[in-house]
Structure formats: C-alpha cells, structure tokens
Design a protein around this motif. Structure first.
Motif, PDB file in Angstrom:
ATOM      1  N   LYS A 270       9.021  -3.502  -5.958  1.00 33.81           N
ATOM      2  CA  LYS A 270       7.958  -4.499  -5.810  1.00 33.81           C
ATOM      3  C   LYS A 270       6.626  -3.773  -5.903  1.00 33.81           C
ATOM      4  N   ARG A 271       5.584  -4.522  -6.286  1.00 32.79           N
ATOM      5  CA  ARG A 271       4.277  -3.864  -6.243  1.00 32.79           C
ATOM      6  C   ARG A 271       3.839  -3.689  -4.792  1.00 32.79           C
ATOM      7  N   LEU A 272       2.919  -2.752  -4.586  1.00 36.05           N
ATOM      8  CA  LEU A 272       2.427  -2.508  -3.235  1.00 36.05           C
ATOM      9  C   LEU A 272       1.748  -3.766  -2.719  1.00 36.05           C
ATOM     10  N   ALA A 497       9.966   3.860 -12.693  1.00 41.20           N
ATOM     11  CA  ALA A 497       8.828   3.745 -11.777  1.00 41.20           C
ATOM     12  C   ALA A 497       7.647   3.037 -12.424  1.00 41.20           C
ATOM     13  N   ARG A 498       6.493   3.123 -11.761  1.00 43.42           N
ATOM     14  CA  ARG A 498       5.412   2.211 -12.103  1.00 43.42           C
ATOM     15  C   ARG A 498       4.174   2.895 -12.681  1.00 43.42           C
ATOM     16  N   PRO A 524       0.273   0.749 -14.458  1.00 42.27           N
ATOM     17  CA  PRO A 524       0.215   0.559 -15.908  1.00 42.27           C
ATOM     18  C   PRO A 524       1.556   0.652 -16.616  1.00 42.27           C
ATOM     19  N   LEU A 525       2.398   1.592 -16.204  1.00 43.27           N
ATOM     20  CA  LEU A 525       3.672   1.743 -16.909  1.00 43.27           C
ATOM     21  C   LEU A 525       4.545   0.512 -16.677  1.00 43.27           C
ATOM     22  N   PHE A 526       4.535   0.029 -15.440  1.00 39.13           N
ATOM     23  CA  PHE A 526       5.337  -1.143 -15.100  1.00 39.13           C
ATOM     24  C   PHE A 526       4.854  -2.366 -15.879  1.00 39.13           C
ATOM     25  N   MET A 536       3.299   3.236 -23.204  1.00 41.53           N
ATOM     26  CA  MET A 536       1.856   3.080 -23.129  1.00 41.53           C
ATOM     27  C   MET A 536       1.257   2.992 -24.532  1.00 41.53           C
ATOM     28  N   LYS A 537       0.259   2.154 -24.685  1.00 40.77           N
ATOM     29  CA  LYS A 537      -0.473   2.095 -25.955  1.00 40.77           C
ATOM     30  C   LYS A 537      -1.480   3.237 -25.987  1.00 40.77           C
ATOM     31  N   PRO A 538      -1.607   3.930 -27.146  1.00 38.48           N
ATOM     32  CA  PRO A 538      -2.581   5.016 -27.218  1.00 38.48           C
ATOM     33  C   PRO A 538      -4.004   4.481 -27.343  1.00 38.48           C
TER      34      PRO A 538
END
Ligand code: HEM
Ligand SMILES: [Cu+2]
Length: 622
Positions: A270-272, A497-498, A524-526, A536-538
């Motif tokens: 879950k998110r924080l 992970a996130r 961002p990764l999540f 991730m987009k460059p």
C-alpha cells in the motif's frame, strides 16, 4: 572531451573512489566495525553488572568503557551506518547520477574515519576518556581527567567535521540533483527525513564544535571557560553540549523513521498513509528537537519557570510523533503484509519505539525527573529509543537494501532467527532496567551491593545481552553464508517495490541511470507499473555521461587532520617523543597543502561513451 577512465587495482580504486555507492559500502563496513567494538564493551559492562560486587572490570575500566561505548555508538556507529544508507540510496531515490560534490563526499568519509581512529588511539596512550559521553565539567577538566579526554575532544572534533561536510553535501544534493518531475513533495520519505536530519546536523554539530574548541582551550591551553574556581561556569558546558546532544537523537532517529516509512509500504503493498502529514510531522519534530535541550538539566537548578517551559515543550513532541505512529499503523491496516525479515524489524520498531516515547514523556515531567534522574530508568528509556528504534530500523534497512547493494539476498531463515533472538534479548536486557531504576539503582556505577533487591533484574538484563550478541553473530554468519550460497539477484526490482532505486539494474552501473528518468508521481516506479509499462520514461536522450575522476586527496587531507589532532593531544602528554607543535603544524601543512593542490590542479573527469552506455543498457536492462 576529457580522457577515458583509467584502469586501477582494486585497493587503489577503493582508496580513491568518489562514487556514492562505494562510499556507502565503506560507511557500512566502518560503522559495523565500530558497532561491534562498542557492542563488546557493552557486553563486558553487563558481565560486570551480572552479579553484585563482581570483579570483572575495575571501576576505572568501567568508566572508560561507559564513555567509549556511548561515544562510539552515537558518533562512529549509528551515524555512519545511517550515512551508509543515505549515501547509497539518496542519489538513486531522487534519480541522480551521484551526490552534488562527489569529492567532498569522499572527504567526509575519510575525515570521519580519521577522527574515529584518533579517538580509538586513546587506549594505547594512557587509557580511554572516562567522563561519560557527555564529558561534564569538572569531570572532564584537567584536574580530574587525563589525556584520554583530549582524545575525546579532538577525535570528536575531527570526525565532526566529516559529518558536517557530508550533511551539507546531502542538503545540496537533495535540493539540486532531483530528476525532472521529482518535486519536493514527491521525495520518498527516506530522502525527506535524511534532508531534515542533515539540517539538524548543520545546526547541532556547529555548537558541538564550538563547545569542544572551548573545552580544548581549557584543557590544553589553560583557559577557564568551564572552571568555577577561575570564574568559569560548568553549567555553560551542559547548555552547549545539550543544544547539540538533544538534536543528535533526532539526527539519528529521523532517518530511521525514513527507513521504516519505506519498508512498511513496500511490504504492506500500500502507499504510505498520510504522506504530507508525515513530512510536516518530521519538520515539527526537528524544530521542537532544538527547543527542548534543557530537559536534560532539570536537576541542575534552573528553577521552576525554566523547568516548566522545557517540560511542556518536550511533551509536545509526542503529538507529531503520534501522527507518525498512527500513519504507519494505517499503512499496514488492510494491507497485504509479507512478514519477511525486513518487515519483521520494521513492524516491531513501532511498539518498542512507542514504549521509549512513553518513558520519555514520563521523564519530561520535571518534578518526577528528580526521582528518575541518573537512575537505570534513564538508561532503559534511551536504549528503547536507540536500540528499539534506530538499531531495529538499521537492520530493517539492511535486509531491504542488501540485494541492491550486494547483488544477492540475505538468507531469510537465518534472518528471522536473528530477528527473534535479538528482539527477545533486547526486551530482556532493557525492560527490567526500568524496574531497576525505579528501585533506585543509579546509572554509571560499576557495581552494587547484594540483597538490595537488584540482583535478579541485573542478572536477567545481562542474559538478554547474551541473546543480542548471539543474534548479531547470526547476522554475521548470514552475511558470510549468503555471500557464497545466497540467492543471486540480477533483476532490478526483487521486492516489487515503489521507488526509483529499484528502477536501476543490479549491479548498479557507475553512473546509476543510463538516462535520467522522468518522474510523474509519488512512488514513481509503482506509478509506472500501474499507469505505464512498468519502466521509467527517460527524460533525456542517450548521450555520453560525464563522471568525476577518483582522487587520493581526500585520504591525504584526512591523514593531515589526524596528525594535527594528535599534535594537540600530545601537548597534554607527559613525555611526548616528538615536539607536539611539529606534529600539529606538520598535519595542518599536509591538510592545507593537499587542499591547495586540489584547487590548482585541473581535473575535468571523463566521459562514458554512448556505445558503452548502450551496451550496458542491453546487458543490464530493467
Ligand atoms: C545493543 C546492546 C547495548 C547494550 C547491552 C548496552 C549497554 C549499555 C550499558 C551497560 C551502559 C551503561 C549504563 C550506565 O551505567 O549508565 C550503556 C550506556 C550507553 N549506551 Fe548502550 N548498550 C547497547 C547499545 C547501545 C547503542 C546502539 C547505543 C547508541 C547508538 C548506545 C548508547 C549508549 C549511551 C549514549 C550510553 C551512555 C553512556 C554514558 O553514560 O556516558 N547503546 N549502554
Ligand atoms: Cu533530550
């Protein structure tokens, strides 16, 4: 374009590195060595206190152990171990190629290490410092304390410079080096807490440096800032010391909060909960941390008005801390929790830290503190915070980030066994100390009489320490076992992970990100896993990557400072082999000379060519 990177031998490579990842690992190793050293002293002290009137350590040795244990644990173990994770993780989590000033980063490490060695040298020159980690005057004055205390003063002065410049480096890095889209309110909580902790270092280590300088003047050059018979003031030292000393606790515990805030969401899936509240609670805790230093001085005679103000200010800290505690609980609430070793440490942090907090509020009641002051109740309280908080968080962080740092997992079975033995040992050791304190056992005593009701609990407390030691040995076995037999990690993201550190390949290339990532959200990764294709987009095309060259100068500058410190210490030795001034000035010449070399020598670093980056991308890919 500057030259290509040169080939170097392994040892030379580590001595000259300016790579934040290698420095992170160096902090981890150095911090662990000091942790074990101070831990062995704790074990010896507890053996001495196992039975009444033991003769295992002499009173003098006990005093030296107490002082060195506390000092080393705080300055040379807990701080560098947190710096290990900050160094390794912060640039990765904010999408940067390194810290802002890689050279200064290496310098910070080596100066810290030189100061630590200087402090440790005291054993070979007339014994360790023996006035407690707080070095209260007059105990620490020349009348009562020998040259060991000069090692304390100058060892801490030198290592403090290292800590200070590293903290400034972290501040600049977090302000300036964030990837596009990584706004301040998208920083992972570990970065936020490290940022605020670095601010605290900036404002707390400066008064410490000033205080140590004054104490040095008193001790070595016969000044009298703190000597009442000469018109000085002993309470002045207590104010200067605690305006550093109280924030120091938060310097350590805030990044620990940060680790917990990374691990709990990752393994609760879950998110924080309450991100914004977490950020502001951290700021408020940091601010109040500076306002409460005199709660260490209720019994000094400040009077009821000052005592009341500091008492109330102290209790206020419970509010933002409570916010944090509930946010962690709400994060776990209804989550799909995986209780692996990292999560066991992170979740068990919560109740132990609460217990330490509750006894903190008890101690904050000024009138009652007259009862608790300098008893084992205090020892129990701060070890619940330090071991039940900071050390548990460090272990959580170790198990969490280990695969990224070393390319393999730690063994989970051994890890869980380690957790249980350590956790049970921790409570056995420190819970009964509350009771010992309430029964009146004073702290900082090397023995006690039998049949006063203190025997059983002291015995239990020492047994607990054996458990904790066994746990740490299990961890060492785990590290060695896993190095040979551990599950290899080649994927970027073994925990699903996130945050961004899990977006770079394992092992992490020297430049971290082949292309700086474009950040579109918190976690961002999540976010990309849900809304994008999971990568991730460059934010930039593939292009040559500019990297700094390694340098031996940080090590040489620190060696210079080491000898400068040693020179000043020798001024208080009876028969120094060499004239102390030669050593002191020689050291400073080395330091400033190499700084001069650094200033005039041009070094443009080198470029990793595009073909290399492309090849790495194909090989590592995420
Ligand atoms: C994990 C096992 C540990 C044990 C068994 C232990 C044991 C002890 C003992 C026996 C004392 C002396 C208490 C007294 O007589 O007043 C002490 C003091 C202290 N400990 Fe620990 N300790 C441990 C971990 C730590 C850690 C991790 C830190 C900090 C990072 C720490 C910081 C301190 C400090 C600051 C003091 C006060 C020293 C002084 O009064 O000058 N301890 N500890
Ligand atoms: Cu305090």
């Amino acid at each position: 374009m500057a030259a290509q990177k040169q080939e170097k031998s392994v040892i030379w490579d580590w001595l000259t590195t300016v790579d934040h990842k290698k420095l992170g690992i160096m902090y981890l190793i150095a911090g662990t060595l000091f942790f074990v050293k101070a831990g062995v002293m704790a074990l010896f002290m507890r053996i001495q206190l196992m039975y009444p009137e033991m003769n295992f350590l002499s009173g003098q040795t006990f005093n030296e152990f107490i002082t060195m244990h506390g000092t080393i644990m705080l300055f040379l173990a807990a701080t560098p171990l947190l710096f290990a994770f900050m160094n390794y993780v912060i640039p990765l989590q904010i999408g940067a190629r390194d810290v802002a000033f890689p050279f200064v980063n290496a310098l910070g490490f080596w100066i810290f290490f030189a100061g630590g060695l200087l402090l440790s040298l005291s054993w070979f020159f007339g014994g360790g410092p023996d006035a407690g980690w707080t070095a209260y005057v007059p105990l620490s004055s020349r009348d009562y304390a020998g040259v060991g205390l000069d090692f304390y003063v100058l060892g801490l002065q030198v290592s403090g410079i290292g800590t200070l410049i590293s903290a400034i480096n972290f501040l600049v890095t977090i302000i300036n080096m964030r990837a596009p889209g990584m706004t301040m309110m998208r920083l992972p909580l570990f970065v936020w807490t490290s940022f605020i902790s670095s601010t605290l270092i900036l404002f707390a280590f400066t008064p410490l440096a000033a205080g140590l300088a004054l104490l040095m003047l008193d001790r070595i050059f016969g000044a009298q800032f703190f000597i009442p018979s000469m018109g000085g003031n002993t309470v002045l030292w207590q104010h200067i010391f605690w305006i550093f000393g109280h924030p120091e606790v938060y310097i350590l515990v805030l990044p620990a909060f940060g680790i917990i805030s990374e691990v709990i969401p990752a393994f609760s899936r879950k998110r924080l909960f309450g991100y914004t509240a977490m950020v502001f609670a951290t700021m408020i805790i940091a601010f109040l941390g500076f306002m409460v230093w005199a709660h260490h001085m209720f019994t000094v005679g400040m009077g009821p008005v000052a005592n009341s103000i500091f008492a109330i200010a102290t209790m206020t800290i419970a509010v933002p801390t409570g916010i944090k505690i509930f946010n962690w609980l709400f994060t776990m609430w209804g989550g799909k929790i995986t209780f692996n070793t990292a999560m066991l440490f992170a979740s068990s942090f919560v109740p132990t830290f609460v217990l330490g907090g509750v006894t903190g509020v008890m101690l904050a009641m000024a009138p009652v503190d007259y009862l608790y002051h300098d008893t084992y109740f205090v020892v129990a309280h701060f070890h619940y915070i330090i071991v039940g908080g900071i050390v548990l968080a460090l272990f959580a962080g170790l198990f969490y980030w280990y695969p990224k740092m070393f390319g393999h997992m730690l063994n989970e079975t051994l890890g869980k066994l380690f957790f249980w033995i350590f956790y049970i040992g921790f409570h056995l050791t420190f819970f009964v100390q509350h009771l010992l304190g309430l029964m009146g056992m004073p702290r900082r005593v090397y023995t006690y009489l039998g049949d006063q009701g203190l025997d059983t609990f002291n015995f239990i407390s020492t047994i607990g320490t054996f458990f904790m030691s066994a746990g740490v040995i299990l961890l060492v076995i785990n590290v060695i076992y896993s190095a040979f037999k551990g599950e290899r990690v080649t994927v970027a993201d073994p925990w699903d992970a996130r945050t961004l550190e899990w977006a770079v390949p394992t092992p992490v290339p020297e430049y971290n990100f082949a292309q700086t990532p474009q950040v579109r959200s918190l976690d961002p990764l999540f976010y990309e896993k849900i809304h994008g294709d999971g990568t991730m987009k460059p934010a930039e095309p593939i292009q040559p990557i500019h990297m700094p060259n390694g340098s031996i100068l940080p090590l040489i500058i620190s060696i210079g400072l080491f000898f400068a410190g040693l020179g000043f210490i020798m001024m208080n030795m009876d028969n120094p082999i060499i004239n102390p001034w030669i050593v002191a000035i020689g050291g400073l010449v080395i330091t400033f000379g190499s700084m001069f070399v650094r200033s005039v020598k041009e070094d443009h670093g080198y470029y990793v060519p595009v073909e290399q980056v492309k090849a790495d991308l194909k090989k590592g890919g995420n």
